[in-house]
Design a protein around this motif. Structure first.
Motif, PDB file in Angstrom:
ATOM      1  N   MET A 199       0.832  -1.205   0.000  1.00  0.00           N
ATOM      2  CA  MET A 199       0.000   0.000   0.000  1.00  0.00           C
ATOM      3  C   MET A 199       0.868   1.256   0.000  1.00  0.00           C
ATOM      4  O   MET A 199       0.578   2.235  -0.706  1.00  0.00           O
ATOM      5  CB  MET A 199      -0.911  -0.020   1.232  1.00  0.00           C
ATOM      6  N   THR A 296      -8.038   4.136  -3.432  1.00  0.00           N
ATOM      7  CA  THR A 296      -7.301   2.880  -3.613  1.00  0.00           C
ATOM      8  C   THR A 296      -7.824   1.790  -2.688  1.00  0.00           C
ATOM      9  O   THR A 296      -8.082   0.657  -3.118  1.00  0.00           O
ATOM     10  CB  THR A 296      -5.799   3.104  -3.357  1.00  0.00           C
ATOM     11  N   GLU A 297      -7.992   2.105  -1.412  1.00  0.00           N
ATOM     12  CA  GLU A 297      -8.463   1.103  -0.451  1.00  0.00           C
ATOM     13  C   GLU A 297      -9.877   0.643  -0.778  1.00  0.00           C
ATOM     14  O   GLU A 297     -10.206  -0.540  -0.641  1.00  0.00           O
ATOM     15  CB  GLU A 297      -8.399   1.675   0.964  1.00  0.00           C
ATOM     16  N   TYR A 305      -9.020  -2.294   6.334  1.00  0.00           N
ATOM     17  CA  TYR A 305      -8.458  -0.961   6.123  1.00  0.00           C
ATOM     18  C   TYR A 305      -9.542   0.091   6.357  1.00  0.00           C
ATOM     19  O   TYR A 305     -10.732  -0.154   6.156  1.00  0.00           O
ATOM     20  CB  TYR A 305      -7.885  -0.825   4.714  1.00  0.00           C
TER      21      TYR A 305
END
Length: 354
Positions: A199, A296-297, A305
């Motif tokens: 990440m 993104t997550e 997350y």
């Protein structure tokens, strides 16, 4: 400086107050909705919870029973039965959809969210430090390379090497501007993309973050190099050579150094002044980074997350939890702004000799 800090704290208190009011409003709305759903029972209607309104026979039987209990109001009875059927169907669908995910704000949930939030902050802080270093390093390297001048290749062999270099640079630029989730999906079958390390790497090299702000820093360097004090410094015999292989020049090692100092060289003043201007853009860079991390997550469905959990709570309509999570993002942005203002203030003191 105190006034700026006060403004930041005031805005944090104001937004927190609004968030708390929203939580109270959401709780009140849920209670009102429950009371509305139970309105039929409060009016003295018979208990028809045992009736399966999805069955046409039971629905018709319930309507006949209503007509017996309340004769002469067929239309109203039909409306009541239809409303109760809709309510039962809606409750059934909500139960299936929620699957036990409807929850309120509890201490256990806060502890769970806090762990995710600290992971989010850790990734954010590391990426900010890496991009802070990368932006200045790339900007300084580009500037020194431009000042040093490019050597044109004369032989066909050198020409071939240059083509290869340009191809690699183009591919690297494409990668640096590519959305993070595209890179992650392309590598998902090869490596584990659910790790914190991946990440961090993904946030640094993707979404154009590094290139956009290194270009800004490079522009600051170019602007500073054209100012009059540079000519004065050159007249005073400060080193002005950007060749890396001589003592008076700027070596690649000096550019890569985390603490960049170019003592005795005119570039030292250029770099420090450009860095001072760059500090003010950190606020913008932080917002850019946080947005990229959230997208993104969420896009990668990274379970455990912060951003994915926020998306999940949004899906199940847990508004109270969602408001608290939004507050966490807001506090992160404000903390970055306060930290940036302190940095700029301290740099100003150096320039003012205080």
């Amino acid at each position: 400086m105190k006034s700026k800090i006060l403004i930041h704290l005031t805005s944090m208190i104001f937004i927190t107050s609004i968030a708390l009011l929203l939580i109270v409003f959401v709780n009140a709305s849920k209670k009102t909705k429950t009371d509305t759903d139970n309105a039929f029972e409060l009016k003295g209607l018979p208990d028809l919870s045992f009736v399966d309104f999805s069955s046409r026979f039971q629905k018709a039987l319930a309507l006949d029973a209503m007509n017996v209990f309340f004769p002469g109001q067929f239309d109203k009875n039909n409306l009541v039965i239809t409303s109760l059927a809709d309510k039962q169907d809606r409750a059934f669908r909500n139960k299936i959809q929620d699957s036990g995910n409807k929850e309120g704000l509890s201490l256990a949930r806060l502890e769970n969210i806090s762990g995710m939030f600290f992971k989010f902050i850790a990734v954010y802080a590391i990426v900010m430090l890496l991009t802070y270093y990368g932006v200045q390093t790339i900007g300084a390297w580009r500037f020194c390379r431009k000042k040093n001048g490019s050597v044109s290749a004369k032989s066909s062999g050198c020409l071939f090497v240059n083509v290869i270099k340009k191809t690699i640079l183009f591919s690297g630029s494409f990668l640096l501007f590519c959305p993070a989730y595209v890179i992650a999906y392309s590598l998902r079958t090869e490596i584990n993309t659910d790790t914190v390390f991946f990440m961090i790497i993904l946030c640094v090299i993707s979404n154009g973050l590094l290139m956009v702000y290194s270009n800004k820093f490079y522009a600051f360097l170019i602007a500073e190099s054209r100012k009059g004090y540079i000519d004065t410094a050159i007249v005073k015999n400060l080193n002005n050579s950007y060749t890396g292989n001589i003592a008076q020049g700027i070596s690649f090692k000096a550019i890569l150094n985390p603490v960049k100092q170019f003592k005795g060289h005119v570039f030292d003043n250029i770099f420090r002044n450009a860095r001072f201007q760059y500090l003010s853009t950190i606020k913008e860079q932080a917002s850019f980074l946080i947005t990229g991390m959230i997208i993104t997550e969420m896009a990668l469905n990274l379970h455990g997350y912060y951003s994915y959990e926020m998306l999940r709570q949004m899906l199940y309509g847990n508004s109270n939890i969602l408001i608290v999570m939004f507050l966490g993002i807001f506090y992160t942005v404000k903390a970055t702004e306060i930290f940036t203002d302190i940095l700029v203030y301290k740099e100003n003191l150096k320039y003012e000799n205080k």
